[in-house]
Motif scaffolding. Structure first.
Motif, mmCIF file in Angstrom:
data_model
loop_
_atom_site.group_PDB
_atom_site.id
_atom_site.type_symbol
_atom_site.label_atom_id
_atom_site.label_comp_id
_atom_site.label_asym_id
_atom_site.label_seq_id
_atom_site.Cartn_x
_atom_site.Cartn_y
_atom_site.Cartn_z
ATOM 1 N N GLY A 463 6.639 4.092 13.499
ATOM 2 C CA GLY A 463 6.949 3.537 12.189
ATOM 3 C C GLY A 463 5.843 2.669 11.623
ATOM 4 O O GLY A 463 6.086 1.833 10.752
ATOM 5 N N ILE A 464 4.611 2.861 12.102
ATOM 6 C CA ILE A 464 3.462 2.080 11.613
ATOM 7 C C ILE A 464 2.843 2.819 10.436
ATOM 8 O O ILE A 464 2.465 3.990 10.573
ATOM 9 N N PRO A 465 2.714 2.195 9.269
ATOM 10 C CA PRO A 465 2.143 2.862 8.099
ATOM 11 C C PRO A 465 0.670 3.185 8.311
ATOM 12 O O PRO A 465 0.004 2.612 9.178
ATOM 13 N N PRO A 466 0.104 4.094 7.505
ATOM 14 C CA PRO A 466 -1.328 4.383 7.598
ATOM 15 C C PRO A 466 -2.172 3.188 7.183
ATOM 16 O O PRO A 466 -1.661 2.200 6.652
ATOM 17 N N VAL A 467 -3.460 3.301 7.410
ATOM 18 C CA VAL A 467 -4.362 2.166 7.216
ATOM 19 C C VAL A 467 -4.319 1.639 5.785
ATOM 20 O O VAL A 467 -4.389 0.420 5.553
ATOM 21 N N LYS A 468 -4.166 2.535 4.820
ATOM 22 C CA LYS A 468 -4.171 2.103 3.425
ATOM 23 C C LYS A 468 -2.992 1.202 3.103
ATOM 24 O O LYS A 468 -3.118 0.237 2.341
ATOM 25 N N LEU A 469 -1.843 1.508 3.689
ATOM 26 C CA LEU A 469 -0.633 0.719 3.405
ATOM 27 C C LEU A 469 -0.548 -0.546 4.244
ATOM 28 O O LEU A 469 0.320 -1.381 4.017
ATOM 29 N N ARG A 470 -1.418 -0.709 5.243
ATOM 30 C CA ARG A 470 -1.419 -1.924 6.048
ATOM 31 C C ARG A 470 -2.405 -2.967 5.519
ATOM 32 O O ARG A 470 -2.424 -4.096 6.009
ATOM 33 N N LYS A 471 -3.184 -2.585 4.566
ATOM 34 C CA LYS A 471 -4.204 -3.495 4.048
ATOM 35 C C LYS A 471 -3.566 -4.536 3.141
ATOM 36 O O LYS A 471 -2.705 -4.239 2.319
ATOM 37 N N THR A 472 -3.981 -5.796 3.319
ATOM 38 C CA THR A 472 -3.484 -6.899 2.474
ATOM 39 C C THR A 472 -4.643 -7.554 1.762
ATOM 40 O O THR A 472 -5.828 -7.306 2.041
ATOM 41 N N LEU A 473 -4.308 -8.402 0.806
ATOM 42 C CA LEU A 473 -5.343 -9.109 0.030
ATOM 43 C C LEU A 473 -6.073 -10.123 0.882
ATOM 44 O O LEU A 473 -5.462 -10.761 1.733
#
Length: 473
Positions: A463-473
């Motif tokens: 259930g870990i999202p891909p790298v793009k969706l894990r990126k934060t500001l």
């Protein structure tokens, strides 16, 4: 052609009723076993459960022998309940959405959730409708919309379709339904009656006090929710003309909203698991015991047994034999579960000492060869049978799985690789999260050769999202 007699010698396997019953009981779960035993107890008067109030002390369930032949005082570790991770609706790996107050740990909110579970969403909305002084026609239309909501509180049908479904003699148009929908969207919980997630979040934002953050969040939800969900922060900042700090505040506010306002009123379908075996550490050794709560204590009715001993040829003699078979097969079932569970624990000691990262590869054939059982028997034993351990409650099948070769010529289990992926993602820089290729390279440095596609498959299973969706500001 003429009739003739022929003698033919052949071999075939015949399953006796006793063997068929033994196989059937072995593949049942604890709950199914209880239901099956209740059926036998109703049909066979010679079979009964041991009554603690009048019967002698019941025989203890089978126990795995201690290493030195003595049962030592148990150094029991508490059994920890496994907790699943909340999945974020915006792809956040470290949290889900909160309720309208933004809190998960408030005891009052927990109490409200329990109370809400006893009242359905439609009942809650109908109660509010009864408090409003609407004309009968408008009240009827609002009630129709309430009945059309799904479990999350969304109106999935269009107003045009609803108008066509209503009786023609009522002469109801979409404008009247639109007015009724506005009434419904002012009900509690805020956001109910929305037709999509965008409208649901917008309704909740409009109910908040107006300020700069609320207005920015409303702009994002109304026109750029796809950019926020896709973590395209650079393009999003250009569209709404704001800096990182303001965008971060608006994002936090949006994440505090509830995109499923009716979910807390859904009926709770609680499923309870009774573990078949319990694992404890005794004198430094992991041992397995049958859970006494799962072990049914059966016996032959002594009164009927005495009558049958004096009367030969009674019609109950067949039922007496069936009762003895059942008691023996139940005992054999738990003996087999205990043997298989102990064999699993012996080969997964590192897991119990160090966790998932130390899980070793294991297949059914390995346990079957050690115990002298058939693979199908081990498969039946490990299906829907549960083990309570200091690390949580696991199905016996959990300890079996595929493996990946290592550079040293050994093997690493898929469970251990998933645990390593989870550790790497948990320790990554949120501003520069690890890609699947980078995770594969890091595992390669530890001697575990895993393809990028395999990493992606394991990551998705966690259930870990891909790298793009894990990126934060």
């Amino acid at each position: 052609m003429k009739p003739s007699l022929q003698l033919k010698l052949s071999q075939h396997l015949a399953l006796t009723p006793q063997l068929q019953q033994s196989i059937k009981l072995l593949q049942l779960s604890t709950l199914e076993l209880e239901q099956e035993l209740e059926k036998y107890l109703l049909e066979n008067p010679l079979l009964e459960r041991e009554d603690d109030a009048y019967a002698p002390v019941a025989a203890e369930p089978p126990t795995a022998p201690a290493g030195d032949g003595e049962k030592a005082p148990e150094e029991t570790e508490p059994v920890a309940s496994s907790s699943g991770e909340e999945e974020s609706w915006l792809g956040e790996p470290d949290g889900g959405y909160a309720n309208s107050s933004g809190s998960f740990d408030d005891d009052d909110n927990d109490f409200q959730d329990v109370q809400a579970a006893t009242t359905s969403l439609r009942e809650h909305l109908s109660w509010q409708l009864g408090l409003m002084g609407l004309p009968p026609r408008d009240r009827t239309l609002v009630q129709c919309l309430i009945e059309a909501l799904d479990d999350d509180g969304y109106l999935t049908q269009s107003l045009e379709d609803l108008a066509e479904a209503l009786p023609p003699e009522l002469e109801i148009d979409t404008d009247e339904l639109q007015i009724a929908l506005r009434h419904l969207q002012h009900f509690d919980p805020t956001g109910v009656g929305a037709r999509n997630a965008q409208e649901c979040l917008a309704l909740q934002l409009r109910a908040l006090p107006a300020d700069d953050t609320q207005m920015l969040a409303l702009r994002i939800v109304s026109g750029h929710l796809d950019l926020l969900a896709g973590r395209d922060f650079a393009k999003l900042k250009k569209c709404v003309e704001c800096d990182d700090e303001r965008l971060r505040e608006a994002q936090f506010l949006i994440r505090s909203l509830n995109p499923r306002p009716g979910a807390k009123y859904a009926a709770l379908d609680a499923r309870y698991i009774t573990p078949d075996v319990v694992v404890r550490k005794v004198r430094g050794q992991w041992t397995v015991n049958i859970n006494s709560d799962a072990y049914p204590r059966l016996r032959i009715n002594s009164l009927y047994a005495q009558i049958l001993s004096r009367q030969r040829g009674s019609g109950l003699s067949g039922q007496l034999q069936e009762a003895r078979w059942l008691i023996k097969n139940v005992q054999q079932r738990f003996d087999t579960i205990l043997r298989v569970a102990q064999a699993i624990v012996d080969r997964q000691r590192q897991f119990f000492d160090h966790g998932e990262v130390a899980m070793r590869p294991l297949v059914l054939r390995e346990i079957a060869d050690i115990l002298g059982l058939h693979e199908s028997t081990v498969s039946r034993v490990t299906t829907q049978k549960y083990m309570a351990t200091p690390r949580g409650i696991f199905e016996l099948k959990y300890f079996f799985g595929s493996h990946v070769a290592t550079e040293a010529g050994g093997a690493c289990s898929a469970t251990a690789i998933r645990a390593l992926i989870k550790q790497l993602v948990g320790a990554e820089n949120a501003k520069k999260p690890l890609s699947d290729s980078q995770i594969a390279d890091l595992l390669g440095q530890q001697g575990i050769v895993v393809a990028r596609r395999t990493i992606a498959k394991y990551r998705e299973s966690l259930g870990i999202p891909p790298v793009k969706l894990r990126k934060t500001l």
